[in-house]
Design a protein around this motif. Structure first.
Motif, PDB file in Angstrom:
ATOM      1  N   VAL A  53    -104.805   9.563  37.959  1.00 54.78           N
ATOM      2  CA  VAL A  53    -104.625   8.346  37.170  1.00 54.78           C
ATOM      3  C   VAL A  53    -104.675   8.685  35.682  1.00 54.78           C
ATOM      4  N   GLU A  54    -103.649   8.265  34.976  1.00 49.61           N
ATOM      5  CA  GLU A  54    -103.613   8.444  33.523  1.00 49.61           C
ATOM      6  C   GLU A  54    -104.054   7.132  32.873  1.00 49.61           C
ATOM      7  N   THR A  55    -105.243   7.148  32.298  1.00 46.64           N
ATOM      8  CA  THR A  55    -105.812   5.938  31.708  1.00 46.64           C
ATOM      9  C   THR A  55    -105.626   5.948  30.196  1.00 46.64           C
ATOM     10  N   LEU A  83     -99.207  -6.907  30.351  1.00 46.68           N
ATOM     11  CA  LEU A  83     -99.826  -5.884  31.186  1.00 46.68           C
ATOM     12  C   LEU A  83    -100.709  -6.427  32.294  1.00 46.68           C
ATOM     13  N   THR A 106     -97.900  -1.460  36.641  1.00 49.22           N
ATOM     14  CA  THR A 106     -98.164  -0.377  37.577  1.00 49.22           C
ATOM     15  C   THR A 106     -97.183   0.763  37.362  1.00 49.22           C
ATOM     16  N   SER A 107     -97.581   1.940  37.803  1.00 43.78           N
ATOM     17  CA  SER A 107     -96.695   3.104  37.727  1.00 43.78           C
ATOM     18  C   SER A 107     -95.863   3.247  38.989  1.00 43.78           C
ATOM     19  N   ASP A 108     -96.195   2.460  39.995  1.00 43.37           N
ATOM     20  CA  ASP A 108     -95.539   2.584  41.302  1.00 43.37           C
ATOM     21  C   ASP A 108     -95.247   1.199  41.845  1.00 43.37           C
ATOM     22  N   ASP A 134     -91.977  -3.083  37.762  1.00 39.79           N
ATOM     23  CA  ASP A 134     -93.160  -2.410  37.210  1.00 39.79           C
ATOM     24  C   ASP A 134     -94.399  -3.299  37.171  1.00 39.79           C
ATOM     25  N   VAL A 160    -106.482  -0.431  37.229  1.00 42.07           N
ATOM     26  CA  VAL A 160    -105.719   0.704  37.747  1.00 42.07           C
ATOM     27  C   VAL A 160    -104.799   0.214  38.856  1.00 42.07           C
ATOM     28  N   ARG A 164    -101.298   4.385  37.058  1.00 37.72           N
ATOM     29  CA  ARG A 164    -101.451   3.836  35.704  1.00 37.72           C
ATOM     30  C   ARG A 164    -102.808   3.167  35.543  1.00 37.72           C
ATOM     31  N   MET A 166    -105.412   1.292  32.652  1.00 37.12           N
ATOM     32  CA  MET A 166    -105.429   0.638  31.345  1.00 37.12           C
ATOM     33  C   MET A 166    -106.839   0.166  31.041  1.00 37.12           C
TER      34      MET A 166
END
Length: 201
Positions: A53-55, A83, A106-108, A134, A160, A164, A166
């Motif tokens: 996870v990229e926060t 968001l 989301t990233s997915d 997204d 999360v 992704r 945040m």
């Protein structure tokens, strides 16, 4: 003498012996797997690698929109990307029951959950793809664990979905939308309004 001895052996015993011999002949030989086959089997049994996870810490602002059907609080980044959104809406027009809709960037598009972390605890909300690309969306009861975590947390809110993550500040708008959506709160408001009418009359 030999003939009489064999005549005494039960026919069933002879038949079972013959069956056992046929079964042994039909049984396949044990195959010793090669080293490559063993490695392939072990690789197939390995668990999928964890999602990294990229926060990112995000600055933005909260807005609130109210209509007859929805009460919504939305966090939007400085770039104008919505968001995170929590909306209270009617689940049943006859009984007046309500439900919370939660949406998160989301990233997915196939992400199966929205994870929420606040100072009040954490919660996972099952989710699916939203009509908007997204975004992941899920539904929850206004008195569920996800609702409690969002309404009771102070300071930073971490969300999360997929890979992704945040982090942004929570806001009284979010808390107010959730608390206003709870059946007990609405009943108290109706009771207070009825009391005011009785006093006026």
């Amino acid at each position: 003498m030999r003939t009489s001895f064999f005549a005494l052996i039960p026919a069933a015993l002879l038949a079972s012996a013959a069956f056992a011999q046929e079964a042994d002949e039909a049984r396949p030989l044990d195959v010793v797997p090669t080293e490559e086959q063993t490695m392939e089997d072990e690789a197939g049994q390995e668990a999928a690698p964890p999602v990294v996870v990229e926060t990112a810490a995000i600055t933005g602002s909260w807005t609130r929109a109210r209509t007859a059907a929805r009460d919504t609080a939305t966090f939007t980044s400085e770039d104008g990307e919505a968001l995170f959104t929590v909306a209270c809406m009617s689940a049943d027009t006859e009984t007046g029951d309500t439900i919370l809709e939660v949406k998160s960037a989301t990233s997915d598009s196939n992400a199966g959950a929205i994870d929420m972390f606040t100072s009040a605890g954490n919660a996972r909300l099952p989710a699916g793809p939203d009509e908007t690309p997204d975004l992941a969306a899920g539904m929850t009861d206004p008195v569920s664990q996800p609702a409690f975590v969002l309404a009771s947390g102070a300071g930073e809110l971490r969300i999360v979905s997929g890979a992704r993550g945040m982090v942004f500040e929570t806001d009284p708008m979010l808390k107010d939308v959730i608390r206003n959506c709870q059946p007990g709160y609405r009943a108290a408001l109706r009771q207070a309004a009825a009391s005011e009418e009785d006093r006026g009359s």
